[in-house]
Each structure stands twice: as C-alpha cells, then as structure tokens.
Design an enzyme around this catalytic site. Structure first.
Site, PDB file in Angstrom:
ATOM      1  N   GLN A  30      78.105  67.072  93.656  1.00 34.71           N
ATOM      2  CA  GLN A  30      76.901  67.846  93.398  1.00 34.71           C
ATOM      3  C   GLN A  30      75.968  67.754  94.600  1.00 34.71           C
ATOM      4  O   GLN A  30      75.972  66.763  95.333  1.00 34.71           O
ATOM      5  CB  GLN A  30      76.196  67.320  92.145  1.00 34.71           C
ATOM      6  CG  GLN A  30      77.004  67.509  90.864  1.00 34.71           C
ATOM      7  CD  GLN A  30      76.324  66.868  89.671  1.00 34.71           C
ATOM      8  OE1 GLN A  30      76.260  65.653  89.552  1.00 34.71           O
ATOM      9  NE2 GLN A  30      75.806  67.698  88.787  1.00 34.71           N
ATOM     10  N   SER A  76      76.117  57.859  88.156  1.00 37.06           N
ATOM     11  CA  SER A  76      76.396  58.464  86.857  1.00 37.06           C
ATOM     12  C   SER A  76      76.299  57.426  85.753  1.00 37.06           C
ATOM     13  O   SER A  76      76.501  56.242  85.970  1.00 37.06           O
ATOM     14  CB  SER A  76      77.798  59.083  86.849  1.00 37.06           C
ATOM     15  OG  SER A  76      78.774  58.091  87.072  1.00 37.06           O
ATOM     16  N   VAL A  85      71.861  62.911  91.405  1.00 32.37           N
ATOM     17  CA  VAL A  85      72.977  63.681  90.862  1.00 32.37           C
ATOM     18  C   VAL A  85      74.031  62.697  90.379  1.00 32.37           C
ATOM     19  O   VAL A  85      74.060  61.533  90.790  1.00 32.37           O
ATOM     20  CB  VAL A  85      73.589  64.639  91.919  1.00 32.37           C
ATOM     21  CG1 VAL A  85      72.592  65.719  92.294  1.00 32.37           C
ATOM     22  CG2 VAL A  85      74.060  63.877  93.156  1.00 32.37           C
ATOM     23  N   SER A  86      74.922  63.171  89.499  1.00 30.02           N
ATOM     24  CA  SER A  86      75.909  62.279  88.884  1.00 30.02           C
ATOM     25  C   SER A  86      77.105  62.001  89.768  1.00 30.02           C
ATOM     26  O   SER A  86      77.705  60.932  89.693  1.00 30.02           O
ATOM     27  CB  SER A  86      76.373  62.866  87.552  1.00 30.02           C
ATOM     28  OG  SER A  86      75.290  62.980  86.651  1.00 30.02           O
ATOM     29  N   THR A  87      77.504  62.957  90.602  1.00 29.30           N
ATOM     30  CA  THR A  87      78.660  62.760  91.464  1.00 29.30           C
ATOM     31  C   THR A  87      78.360  63.259  92.866  1.00 29.30           C
ATOM     32  O   THR A  87      77.447  64.074  93.071  1.00 29.30           O
ATOM     33  CB  THR A  87      79.893  63.524  90.942  1.00 29.30           C
ATOM     34  OG1 THR A  87      79.686  64.932  91.110  1.00 29.30           O
ATOM     35  CG2 THR A  87      80.138  63.235  89.467  1.00 29.30           C
TER      36      THR A  87
END
Length: 209
Positions: free
Chosen positions: A14, A43, A9-11
């Site tokens: 999430q 990310s 996940v990017s952050t």
C-alpha cells in the site's frame, strides 16, 4: 498550531503517499506548522508501530499541539474504547486529534470534544459492567465445574478484573461494590495498577495503542 502528522498502512504494497499528500495539503491550507511526519507499515493489533510510539512520546513532551491522521483507526486497532480513550487522554493534556476523513471528530472543535467525552464516559461504564459480569460468571462456572474456589484462584480473578476496571477510570468504591470486596482490598490492588494520563508532570502512556 504545531502539528505532527501520522500515516499508517497495513502492508508495504500500500502507498503511504496516498494518505500523506492529502494530509500535507490539508495541514497547509489550515495554516498548521508541521513539526514532523511519522510513518508506519504495520498490520493487526500487534504490529510493530515504531513511528506511532515516537509520535505519542513527542505528544507527551508537548512538541506539538495536535495530531493529524487520515482516520481515527490509524491510531489504534483495538476498538472504539481504546481509540476514544487515547484521544481523551491526549485532549485532557492539551494535544488534540484532527481526522482528515472524519471532520466531525475533530477535537479542536469544542462540540466534537464534548461529544467524545460523553462517548468515552458511556463506553467506560459499559466496559466496567461487562468486566464485573464476566467475573461473576467466571466464578459461577468454576463452581459448576466442581473446581475448588480457593483464595489464590479468587484473588487472581478479582485482581485481574479490578485492574481492568481501574484502567477504565473506575473509583475504588465502585470496584469494591461491583466485585463484592472491601475498599481497602481494592486500594491495595490499585497501588500496583499503572495510571493513565500525567505522571510526574508529563504524559504516561496508558499501555498498548
């Protein structure tokens, strides 16, 4: 079939579990034996994806037969060519990729694999054409700006372009023809370009992913 599962996940806001739980259920339904789960929170192109590096190293050492991901863009954020190149490299060396949300891109399916190989071949050709066109355009731009085209500048531009073309799978003859240099010159340059695929009987990572 032994598999490694990768989720990213990017952050940290999430939820990794929103990807992981369906992937675990999917793998069990297919009868896969899950060797390990790899998780990243990263990310952008330059995110520090430590787990992905470990996943690929395990794949290079043939610790499993396939990688299961939520979607192919989990593997790379550098566009279609890089992603498909990575999949093709893994597949050629016996490690397939299964995308949960993109079943048509499951390389355990021979038809999907053949399509991907055709795609990467076309993308590689297009990429090599762009590189050679950019090199010629760059040299012309330097001339128009009144800069002197000495050997160091020309060599640097050709060396960079040749390296990129070689990494897309271009042969010595093709590179020499497109860049307007001798085959022996390209051969000397190629000796310093990292190779993709197998190295000393094992996988050799092809750079950033």
């Amino acid at each position: 079939m032994k598999v490694g599962i990768y989720v990213r996940v990017s952050t940290d806001k999430q939820e990794l579990d929103s990807q992981l739980r369906p992937l675990l259920t999917f793998a069990k339904k297919r009868g896969y034996r899950i060797v390990r789960v790899y998780k990243d929170v990263a990310s952008g192109k330059n995110g520090d994806r430590v787990a992905l590096k470990k996943l690929l190293q395990a794949a290079y050492q043939k610790e499993f037969d396939a990688i299961v991901v939520w979607a192919l863009d989990r593997l790379s954020r550098e566009g279609m060519y890089k992603t498909v190149s990575l999949i093709e490299t893994l597949s050629r060396n016996g490690v397939e990729v299964v995308s949960y949300t993109e079943p048509y891109l499951d390389t355990t399916n021979q038809l999907a694999k053949d399509i991907l190989l055709a795609v990467i071949s076309a993308l590689a050709r297009a990429e090599r054409e762009k590189i050679s066109d950019r090199t010629r355009a760059g040299l012309e731009r330097v001339k128009r700006n009144g800069q002197r085209l000495g050997r160091p500048l020309i060599d640097e531009m050709i060396r960079e372009s040749a390296g990129r073309m070689i990494r897309t799978g271009a042969g010595i003859r093709e590179v020499a023809k497109k860049l307007g240099v001798s085959k022996s010159y390209v051969w000397r340059l190629k000796k310093g370009v990292p190779k993709r695929g197998i190295k000393n009987g094992n996988f050799a990572p092809s750079g950033r992913v």
